[in-house]
Design an enzyme around this catalytic site. Structure first.
Site, PDB file in Angstrom:
ATOM      1  N   ASP A 178      -0.189   5.218   1.017  1.00 31.74           N
ATOM      2  CA  ASP A 178      -0.470   6.225   2.047  1.00 31.74           C
ATOM      3  C   ASP A 178      -0.585   5.581   3.429  1.00 31.74           C
ATOM      4  O   ASP A 178      -1.365   4.644   3.626  1.00 31.74           O
ATOM      5  CB  ASP A 178      -1.763   6.966   1.710  1.00 31.74           C
ATOM      6  CG  ASP A 178      -1.613   7.867   0.504  1.00 31.74           C
ATOM      7  OD1 ASP A 178      -0.934   8.897   0.631  1.00 31.74           O
ATOM      8  OD2 ASP A 178      -2.153   7.532  -0.563  1.00 31.74           O
TER       9      ASP A 178
ATOM     10  N   ASP B 108       0.874  -1.166   0.000  1.00 35.56           N
ATOM     11  CA  ASP B 108       0.000   0.000   0.000  1.00 35.56           C
ATOM     12  C   ASP B 108       0.921   1.229   0.000  1.00 35.56           C
ATOM     13  O   ASP B 108       2.143   1.091   0.148  1.00 35.56           O
ATOM     14  CB  ASP B 108      -0.886  -0.044   1.251  1.00 35.56           C
ATOM     15  CG  ASP B 108      -1.710   1.211   1.417  1.00 35.56           C
ATOM     16  OD1 ASP B 108      -2.332   1.647   0.432  1.00 35.56           O
ATOM     17  OD2 ASP B 108      -1.730   1.769   2.527  1.00 35.56           O
TER      18      ASP B 108
END
Length: 224
Positions: free
Chosen positions: A18, A16
């Site tokens: 953020d 991922d």
């Protein structure tokens, strides 16, 4: 290219972005509260947690559920972006502890690497430019490239497909509950590196391991 099948080992790591690679979720949360102050709506941490990992379309739907027509999501998001981008332009991109070490380790050991994020590609490219990091991945899937965002598994399933690797041989690294749910639904092994959200009992059950930082992921890989 023949798709790699599961022999119990991890062959690929899917990141991922953020809150996992870059410390941007705190800034985004501050940005939403900044927007709320200007437009006259309140958004608490529980609501913010629900938005994490989701794409723009899903977040817009959540805002409509919460505020109806009293809040223009796109106007609020524009103010949030104004706050976030202004901070990043002034101070640069804050990277999470152990990120560069883990990326170097994965490359050295020959793991396939993918990025799977709900953020749009143009923003992803800008973030990496700000961080001074090359987008050195074998596959990149962004939020505007799948129909359903996290907690649906689409982004991770597409990343595994692009890697030509069975999802069970992929290790997903996530910080948000929606991301954890998505990785588990895709059939991947999931490691949580908590950011703003701490793991609940539900989330713990979906994780192979919970690490306090990205540096610790290396030890997880040595054990699977």
């Amino acid at each position: 290219m023949k798709k790699e099948r599961n022999n119990g080992a991890v062959k690929a790591v899917i990141f991922d972005m953020d809150g996992l690679m870059f410390d941007t979720e705190r800034l985004a949360a501050d940005g939403w509260k900044y927007a709320g102050g200007i437009l006259g709506f309140e958004i608490d941490d529980e609501k913010l947690s629900q938005t994490r990992g989701r794409n723009v379309a899903d977040a817009r739907n959540l805002f409509f559920e919460w505020y109806g027509e009293q809040v223009d999501y796109d106007e609020a998001r524009s103010l949030r972006c104004e706050y976030l981008n202004g901070w990043l332009n002034q101070y640069g991109m804050p990277m999470k502890d152990g990120l560069t070490e883990l990326l170097a380790y994965l490359k050295e050991k020959g793991y396939k690497r993918a990025l799977a994020t709900s953020t749009h590609r143009n923003t992803v490219e800008w973030y990496f430019e700000l961080a001074g990091l090359p987008m050195d991945f074998d596959a990149v899937v962004c939020g505007d490239e799948v129909e359903y965002s996290k907690p649906a598994p689409d982004v991770f399933l597409l990343a595994a497909k692009k890697l030509d690797t069975d999802p069970e041989m992929c290790l997903v690294l996530e910080d948000s509950p929606n991301g954890i749910r998505a990785g588990a639904s895709a059939g991947c092994k999931v490691v949580m590196v908590p950011d703003l959200d701490r793991p609940t009992e539900e989330i713990e059950k979906k994780c192979l391991k919970i690490c306090e930082n990205l540096r610790d992921v290396k030890e997880v890989l040595k054990s699977v």
